[in-house]
Motif scaffolding. Structure first.
Motif, PDB file in Angstrom:
ATOM      1  N   PRO A 112       0.818  -1.229   0.000  1.00  0.00           N
ATOM      2  CA  PRO A 112       0.000   0.000   0.000  1.00  0.00           C
ATOM      3  C   PRO A 112       0.850   1.277   0.000  1.00  0.00           C
ATOM      4  N   MET A 113       1.932   1.267   0.809  1.00  0.00           N
ATOM      5  CA  MET A 113       2.797   2.449   0.865  1.00  0.00           C
ATOM      6  C   MET A 113       3.474   2.688  -0.483  1.00  0.00           C
ATOM      7  N   LEU A 114       4.005   1.602  -1.063  1.00  0.00           N
ATOM      8  CA  LEU A 114       4.719   1.762  -2.336  1.00  0.00           C
ATOM      9  C   LEU A 114       3.763   2.140  -3.467  1.00  0.00           C
ATOM     10  N   GLU A 115       2.546   1.655  -3.352  1.00  0.00           N
ATOM     11  CA  GLU A 115       1.549   1.992  -4.368  1.00  0.00           C
ATOM     12  C   GLU A 115       1.358   3.512  -4.416  1.00  0.00           C
ATOM     13  N   CYS A 116       1.301   4.123  -3.231  1.00  0.00           N
ATOM     14  CA  CYS A 116       1.176   5.587  -3.175  1.00  0.00           C
ATOM     15  C   CYS A 116       2.366   6.253  -3.852  1.00  0.00           C
ATOM     16  N   LEU A 117       3.556   5.715  -3.588  1.00  0.00           N
ATOM     17  CA  LEU A 117       4.764   6.350  -4.123  1.00  0.00           C
ATOM     18  C   LEU A 117       4.843   6.279  -5.648  1.00  0.00           C
ATOM     19  N   VAL A 118       4.353   5.165  -6.224  1.00  0.00           N
ATOM     20  CA  VAL A 118       4.512   5.014  -7.686  1.00  0.00           C
ATOM     21  C   VAL A 118       3.297   5.518  -8.471  1.00  0.00           C
ATOM     22  N   LYS A 119       2.260   5.940  -7.756  1.00  0.00           N
ATOM     23  CA  LYS A 119       1.046   6.410  -8.422  1.00  0.00           C
ATOM     24  C   LYS A 119       1.382   7.495  -9.457  1.00  0.00           C
ATOM     25  N   GLY A 120       0.836   7.328 -10.638  1.00  0.00           N
ATOM     26  CA  GLY A 120       1.048   8.350 -11.663  1.00  0.00           C
ATOM     27  C   GLY A 120       2.375   8.214 -12.395  1.00  0.00           C
ATOM     28  N   SER A 121       3.252   7.317 -11.948  1.00  0.00           N
ATOM     29  CA  SER A 121       4.523   7.137 -12.663  1.00  0.00           C
ATOM     30  C   SER A 121       4.418   5.896 -13.551  1.00  0.00           C
ATOM     31  N   ASP A 122       5.482   5.596 -14.296  1.00  0.00           N
ATOM     32  CA  ASP A 122       5.424   4.396 -15.144  1.00  0.00           C
ATOM     33  C   ASP A 122       6.073   3.199 -14.445  1.00  0.00           C
ATOM     34  N   CYS A 123       6.132   3.256 -13.106  1.00  0.00           N
ATOM     35  CA  CYS A 123       6.714   2.148 -12.350  1.00  0.00           C
ATOM     36  C   CYS A 123       5.600   1.188 -11.920  1.00  0.00           C
TER      37      CYS A 123
END
Ligand code: ATP
Ligand code: MG
Length: 556
Positions: A112-123
């Protein structure tokens, strides 16, 4: 460059049904790890549409999944970017953005935490919980707690095939490891497969790694120490790694003593950072030191069953070296290395290990000590390799200067930081470690980082590390960091930040008296600050600029 590199997963197939890893869940064979990695590498290739040399970040616990993902990255030609859950989200965000990772692999816990960090990026986020474990288990399908897993069946027919030609692995990028960030923002160090291979070769030769070894692993898996020295070396030679999820004194003692284990399953090697040894000693003093039988037992088991104990990543204070020897019979082997270079200098496997020194150059590594003022091409004072060290112009006495390194283990560049890369290499392509070293009586010692540990006071240069070692010999002091405080008269003053033993009181005059017993007068601290705790990062290192601001704010 020398021969073709043999990637670790390919070498490991040689060991087939030998146990490669024991983690909390159970035992994993080499073949099991290989097959799981291959399956994972296919999934990765699908996600990345067959593209190679993308950055694949992973934040995984210390267990089989870490190895499976690391090997999968390399099988499919990707660049591994190992991260650690001890980094705060803002720092993880920096790593993900800086490395421009296209995939981040993690467990449900951190998803969940990492999902927030990569939101909107191409990761892309990949969750790796339990799915592939079954494949990696031993054929009898039993786990450590005897919980039964499904028995796996697969076709070994083409099991040794990997999609990439061996030549691919020579000079292509294998991994980004971020430096510990002790002196600033962590820098992404780009390592090739050849760099990794030669880092392993050096240690395998010098420390005589063999198929029979079993090492206890309790370090973070995002630095060279935990990744190369304690995980890749054993798996490269067909040895076994016993991996703990994290460092805990009691668990480590249990494993070192091999309680309830048969001889063939006991660990015979251990590697850690000085703070880990310090904590193990503290636990020993509390639990064992009043019990004569237990003391004898610890000493006997450690000295007869364990063949090598190594310390590194930060300076090992002599009091810890001495106490550890009393407790276990082991003279800790201290070595010196950096993310950028792998291991560089090491005390000998056989022969005298001298506290306060880091021995001599490892195989394949070239070092030199240069004059500190040096211009573009600095004046070389001494030059050394595995074969020996030559002092230039037959200078007498200790040689002190900047330590520089060259060799196949030395990294290629800081990721996306051409300026920093350029600054850290000399014109004749030696890497400037930034550390001040001394060569004396056939061995090297590290005096500290030239920028923060070499204190210039009244015309003298004082090594903070040597003062720390002296102070730690004080019976009422349990931890200490020495820094230079700006001063109009002296240039800098030697200041000691110490942690006192519970109930003890430390005063400056008394500390100075104690210091004078082993230090020259000018190196004895003139400022003392007693604190509850000295903050350290996950590798047991002190960020001195931060400590200075926190403890002596007025001086900034
Ligand atoms: P950053 O480069 O981000 O400031 P860092 O230098 O601490 O962090 P690493 O590459 O993990 O990152 O650490 C290498 C440094 O650790 C060396 O330059 C040296 O100062 C120190 N070091 C490692 N081993 C020893 C040792 N045995 N004795 C003294 N210092 C050591
Ligand atoms: Mg550094």
């Amino acid at each position: 460059p020398s021969n073709n590199v043999i990637p670790i997963f390919r070498n490991a197939i040689r060991f087939g049904d030998k146990t490669a890893l024991r983690d909390l869940q159970g035992d994993y064979t080499y073949r099991g790890l290989f097959l799981s990695s291959r399956q994972f590498s296919n999934e990765l290739s699908d996600i990345l549409n067959g593209k190679q040399q993308e950055r694949v970040a992973f934040l995984l616990p210390n267990d089989a999944r870490y190895i499976i993902v690391q090997w999968a990255c390399w099988m499919s030609g990707q660049i591994a970017v190992p991260l650690n859950a001890s980094s705060p989200p803002s720092v993880l965000n920096y790593y993900l953005k800086d490395s421009n990772a296209k995939v981040i692999i993690t467990t449900s816990e951190h998803a969940p935490m990492l999902e927030c960090l990569v939101k909107g990026s191409d990761c892309r986020l990949m969750v790796f919980d339990d799915a592939l474990r079954v494949l990696a288990m031993k054929p009898d399908g039993k786990t450590a707690n005897n919980k039964s897993y499904e028995k796996y069946e697969y076709d070994f027919g083409d099991s040794e095939e990997t999609p990439l030609k061996d030549e691919f692995y020579n000079d292509s990028n294998a991994m980004f490891v971020y430096t510990s960030g002790t002196t600033g923002v962590p820098k992404g160090v780009v390592m090739s497969h050849r760099n990794l291979q030669s880092q392993m070769n050096a240690l395998i030769t010098a420390w005589k790694w063999s198929e029979k070894d079993i090492i206890l692993h309790t370090l973070p898996l995002n630095h060279v120490h935990g990744i190369v020295n304690v995980l890749m070396c054993p798996l490269y030679v067909g040895a076994r790694c016993v991996m703990l999820p994290k460092f805990e004194t009691s668990n480590v003692w249990t494993h070192l003593l091999g309680i309830n284990l048969q001889n063939s399953e006991r660990c015979n090697m251990f590697m850690a950072v000085p703070t880990i040894y310090m904590k193990l000693i503290q636990e020993y003093e509390q639990l064992f030191s009043k019990n004569t039988k237990m003391k004898e037992y610890v000493h006997t088991v450690c000295s007869t069953k364990i063949r090598l104990m190594v310390s590194g990543s930060a300076p090992l204070p002599k009091p810890i070296f001495d106490r550890w020897e009393e407790i276990t019979g082991h003279r800790l082997l201290e070595r010196y290395g950096m993310t950028e270079t792998g291991m560089v200098l090491s005390n000998p496997l056989e022969g005298q290990r001298i506290p306060g020194t880091v021995g001599t150059p490892l195989p394949g590594v070239h070092v030199r000590i240069t004059k500190q003022e040096g211009g573009n091409i600095p004046e070389v004072l001494a030059e050394g390799s595995w074969a020996g060290t030559k002092v230039i112009n037959n200078r007498k006495g200790p040689i002190v200067g900047d330590l520089q390194v060259k060799g196949e283990s030395v990294f290629r560049e800081y990721w996306k930081k051409p300026e920093a890369t350029g600054k850290e290499f000399t014109k004749d392509e030696w890497f400037k470690t930034g550390d001040t070293a001394q060569y004396d009586k056939g061995v090297y010692s590290i005096l500290g980082r030239s920028s923060v540990d070499i204190i210039k006071t009244g015309g003298y240069k004082v090594s903070a590390l040597q003062v720390e070692t002296a102070i730690l010999g004080h019976p009422d002091i349990i931890d200490c960091a020495v820094v230079g405080l700006p001063d109009i008269t002296w240039g800098e003053k030697v200041a000691a930040v110490v942690v006192a033993r519970e109930g003890a009181e430390i005063i400056l005059s008394q500390l100075r008296e104690f210091g004078k017993k082993s230090l020259p007068e000018y190196a004895v601290p003139t400022v003392l600050k007693v604190v509850d705790r000295i903050p350290k990062n996950s590798m047991g290192k002190v960020n001195k600029p931060d400590l200075l601001t926190a403890v002596f704010p007025k001086n900034q």
